[in-house]
Write an enzyme that holds these catalytic residues in place. Structure first.
Site, PDB file in Angstrom:
ATOM      1  N   ASP A  35       0.847  -1.212   0.000  1.00 44.18           N
ATOM      2  CA  ASP A  35       0.000   0.000   0.000  1.00 44.18           C
ATOM      3  C   ASP A  35       0.874   1.250   0.000  1.00 44.18           C
ATOM      4  O   ASP A  35       0.844   2.024   0.939  1.00 44.18           O
ATOM      5  CB  ASP A  35      -0.954  -0.003   1.218  1.00 44.18           C
ATOM      6  CG  ASP A  35      -0.229  -0.028   2.560  1.00 44.18           C
ATOM      7  OD1 ASP A  35       0.976  -0.364   2.594  1.00 44.18           O
ATOM      8  OD2 ASP A  35      -0.860   0.307   3.587  1.00 44.18           O
ATOM      9  N   ASP A  78       6.833   1.104   1.780  1.00 40.35           N
ATOM     10  CA  ASP A  78       6.467   0.143   0.720  1.00 40.35           C
ATOM     11  C   ASP A  78       7.276   0.429  -0.536  1.00 40.35           C
ATOM     12  O   ASP A  78       7.686  -0.493  -1.252  1.00 40.35           O
ATOM     13  CB  ASP A  78       4.980   0.255   0.360  1.00 40.35           C
ATOM     14  CG  ASP A  78       4.066   0.018   1.535  1.00 40.35           C
ATOM     15  OD1 ASP A  78       3.564  -1.091   1.692  1.00 40.35           O
ATOM     16  OD2 ASP A  78       3.857   0.967   2.318  1.00 40.35           O
ATOM     17  N   ASN A 113      -2.510   2.554   3.682  1.00 45.86           N
ATOM     18  CA  ASN A 113      -1.967   3.891   3.947  1.00 45.86           C
ATOM     19  C   ASN A 113      -2.804   4.970   3.263  1.00 45.86           C
ATOM     20  O   ASN A 113      -2.926   6.080   3.754  1.00 45.86           O
ATOM     21  CB  ASN A 113      -0.525   3.983   3.446  1.00 45.86           C
ATOM     22  CG  ASN A 113       0.434   3.217   4.331  1.00 45.86           C
ATOM     23  OD1 ASN A 113       0.257   3.160   5.540  1.00 45.86           O
ATOM     24  ND2 ASN A 113       1.447   2.623   3.716  1.00 45.86           N
ATOM     25  N   THR A 160       3.084  -6.184   2.731  1.00 45.47           N
ATOM     26  CA  THR A 160       3.598  -5.067   3.542  1.00 45.47           C
ATOM     27  C   THR A 160       2.462  -4.081   3.800  1.00 45.47           C
ATOM     28  O   THR A 160       2.670  -2.873   3.812  1.00 45.47           O
ATOM     29  CB  THR A 160       4.772  -4.374   2.815  1.00 45.47           C
ATOM     30  OG1 THR A 160       4.287  -3.826   1.574  1.00 45.47           O
ATOM     31  CG2 THR A 160       5.913  -5.325   2.532  1.00 45.47           C
ATOM     32  N   PHE A 213      -0.374  -0.901  12.617  1.00 42.12           N
ATOM     33  CA  PHE A 213      -1.285  -0.389  11.576  1.00 42.12           C
ATOM     34  C   PHE A 213      -1.810  -1.473  10.628  1.00 42.12           C
ATOM     35  O   PHE A 213      -3.018  -1.549  10.379  1.00 42.12           O
ATOM     36  CB  PHE A 213      -0.582   0.717  10.767  1.00 42.12           C
ATOM     37  CG  PHE A 213      -1.421   1.227   9.630  1.00 42.12           C
ATOM     38  CD1 PHE A 213      -2.428   2.168   9.847  1.00 42.12           C
ATOM     39  CD2 PHE A 213      -1.238   0.752   8.335  1.00 42.12           C
ATOM     40  CE1 PHE A 213      -3.221   2.622   8.802  1.00 42.12           C
ATOM     41  CE2 PHE A 213      -2.026   1.207   7.286  1.00 42.12           C
ATOM     42  CZ  PHE A 213      -3.025   2.140   7.521  1.00 42.12           C
ATOM     43  N   ASN A 214      -0.933  -2.293  10.056  1.00 42.31           N
ATOM     44  CA  ASN A 214      -1.393  -3.240   9.032  1.00 42.31           C
ATOM     45  C   ASN A 214      -2.394  -4.245   9.604  1.00 42.31           C
ATOM     46  O   ASN A 214      -3.344  -4.630   8.923  1.00 42.31           O
ATOM     47  CB  ASN A 214      -0.203  -3.994   8.410  1.00 42.31           C
ATOM     48  CG  ASN A 214       0.642  -3.097   7.531  1.00 42.31           C
ATOM     49  OD1 ASN A 214       0.184  -2.049   7.080  1.00 42.31           O
ATOM     50  ND2 ASN A 214       1.880  -3.496   7.287  1.00 42.31           N
ATOM     51  N   HIS A 229      10.002   0.292   7.780  1.00 41.30           N
ATOM     52  CA  HIS A 229       9.456  -1.031   8.117  1.00 41.30           C
ATOM     53  C   HIS A 229       9.494  -2.057   6.971  1.00 41.30           C
ATOM     54  O   HIS A 229      10.001  -3.169   7.131  1.00 41.30           O
ATOM     55  CB  HIS A 229       7.984  -0.903   8.525  1.00 41.30           C
ATOM     56  CG  HIS A 229       7.688   0.112   9.557  1.00 41.30           C
ATOM     57  ND1 HIS A 229       7.813  -0.148  10.907  1.00 41.30           N
ATOM     58  CD2 HIS A 229       7.250   1.396   9.458  1.00 41.30           C
ATOM     59  CE1 HIS A 229       7.469   0.931  11.596  1.00 41.30           C
ATOM     60  NE2 HIS A 229       7.123   1.880  10.746  1.00 41.30           N
ATOM     61  N   ASP A 230       8.843  -1.717   5.855  1.00 41.69           N
ATOM     62  CA  ASP A 230       8.463  -2.747   4.889  1.00 41.69           C
ATOM     63  C   ASP A 230       9.610  -3.493   4.207  1.00 41.69           C
ATOM     64  O   ASP A 230       9.498  -4.707   3.958  1.00 41.69           O
ATOM     65  CB  ASP A 230       7.507  -2.157   3.841  1.00 41.69           C
ATOM     66  CG  ASP A 230       6.166  -1.762   4.451  1.00 41.69           C
ATOM     67  OD1 ASP A 230       5.819  -2.326   5.510  1.00 41.69           O
ATOM     68  OD2 ASP A 230       5.475  -0.918   3.872  1.00 41.69           O
TER      69      ASP A 230
HETATM   70  C1  BDR Z   1       3.209  -0.289   8.511  1.00 39.06           C
HETATM   71  O1  BDR Z   1       2.140   0.661   8.409  1.00 39.06           O
HETATM   72  C2  BDR Z   1       2.272   1.421   7.232  1.00 39.06           C
HETATM   73  O2  BDR Z   1       1.996   2.766   7.484  1.00 39.06           O
HETATM   74  C3  BDR Z   1       3.666   1.180   6.722  1.00 39.06           C
HETATM   75  O3  BDR Z   1       3.701   1.255   5.311  1.00 39.06           O
HETATM   76  C4  BDR Z   1       4.011  -0.192   7.225  1.00 39.06           C
HETATM   77  O4  BDR Z   1       3.589  -1.193   6.331  1.00 39.06           O
HETATM   78  C5  BDR Z   1       3.992   0.000   9.768  1.00 39.06           C
HETATM   79  O5  BDR Z   1       3.185  -0.159  10.882  1.00 39.06           O
HETATM   80 CA    CA Z   2       2.977  -0.636   4.058  1.00 45.85          CA
END
Ligand code: BDR
Ligand code: CA
Length: 321
Positions: A10, A15, A39, A124, A165-166, A239-240
């Site tokens: 996303d 990403d 996102n 991701t 979040f994911n 992160h991703d």
């Molecule tokens: C995840 O949440 C999204 O905002 C980022 O792209 C990542 O995948 C981190 O918590």
């Molecule tokens: Ca992401």
């Protein structure tokens, strides 16, 4: 031989870096990019995937848009982290890379069933597309070598105090994936918060002297400003790409095997990944959970991948350099 993978994403600043790592590292063979709402809306995340591929000269990798909203709740995007476009910061030219007309879930199904060997999925983003794939085409599970995802945490959250979040964006989808029986590796906040893009990392990307290197540094600067404002972080946790790096070189990330369950009901904890680190529940192992990152190896791979990519020879840089 290169590991065949599909990224479900996303974009999203991190990403974007995950796509670049997957396209630029010879240890993986990026078969497709699928997008989902997270996102930002799926229209925006798909446009962003096309933008990233355009500036990186990634052609021949199909992009397909997937689910516009989570399975059982309304979509709540992360404009506070990624901006209104989902990829605020650098300027992007009009994308020349197109998306496929096919739905992401159909593309996933077609590639999984047609590829000569099982394929690794690297989500991701919220797990909506992957849950729909496993529900609509359960026979696909045996065609998936592994799911290596960015999401969850053994403790803290970021969307809420408890939930990442994911997972929080589509807990029902995450629950389906974690219960699916497909081999699973969870690269959550424990390990992705170790992927801080320090000033040295930014200097290495800028120092490549390429348009793409500067775009990456700009993306990370925007992401860092969000993290500074929202969470008081000194640098951006990227992160991703950690999930992609785990596939590229498993030694980059140290994991433990344990049970992970997704909390679906808690008033304060919905979307939390409940990780049984001490084996207290008696529930069977269903995941490898990433705990430690080899930061040196990780950034070496990311910088090398960005260095390997760029507009195709003979195409004028849209940045006019
Ligand atoms: C995840 O949440 C999204 O905002 C980022 O792209 C990542 O995948 C981190 O918590
Ligand atoms: Ca992401």
């Amino acid at each position: 031989m290169a590991v065949p993978i599909i990224i479900d994403c996303d974009p999203g600043h991190d990403d974007a870096l995950a796509i670049l790592l997957a396209a630029g590292d010879p240890a993986v063979d990026l078969l497709a990019i699928t997008t989902v709402a997270g996102n930002q809306t799926v229209e925006k995340t798909t446009l962003n995937a096309r933008r990233v591929c355009t500036v990186a000269g990634i052609t021949g990798v199909p992009i397909a848009a997937g689910c516009p909203k989570p399975l059982a709740q309304r979509l709540a995007v992360a404009a506070d982290v990624h901006g209104e476009s989902g990829l605020d910061g650098p300027w992007f030219p009009e994308p020349t890379v197109e998306a496929e007309p096919e739905h992401a879930v159909e593309l996933l199904h077609r590639i999984l069933t047609g590829h000569p060997e099982p394929v690794t999925l690297v989500p991701t983003a919220p797990l909506t597309n992957i849950a729909l794939l496993l529900t609509r085409y359960p026979e696909c599970a045996s065609r998936i070598r592994e799911i290596v995802l960015m999401g969850g945490s053994t403790g803290r959250g970021n969307r809420t105090p408890a939930a990442e979040f994911n997972i929080h964006t589509d807990p029902e989808a995450a629950d389906i994936v974690f219960r699916s029986g497909v081999p699973l590796t969870m690269c959550g906040l424990d390990v992705t918060h170790q992927a801080l893009a320090t000033p040295e990392v930014l200097a290495r990307l800028d120092g490549l002297g390429t348009d793409l290197g500067h775009v990456c540094a700009e993306l990370i600067r925007f992401f860092a400003s969000s993290y500074r404002t929202l969470y008081g972080f000194p640098a951006a946790p990227v992160h991703d790409p950690v999930a992609v790096a785990r596939v590229i070189d498993p030694d980059v990330v140290r994991c433990v095997e344990t049970n992970v369950a997704v909390e679906l009901r808690g008033e304060l904890t919905r979307g939390m990944t409940v990780v049984d680190l001490h084996g207290r529940t008696g529930r069977p192992v269903n995941a490898r959970v990433a705990l430690e990152l080899r930061q040196d190896l990780f950034w070496d791979r990311v910088v090398a991948a960005v260095a390997a990519l760029g507009p195709q020879a003979g195409i004028r840089s849209p940045y006019g350099r």
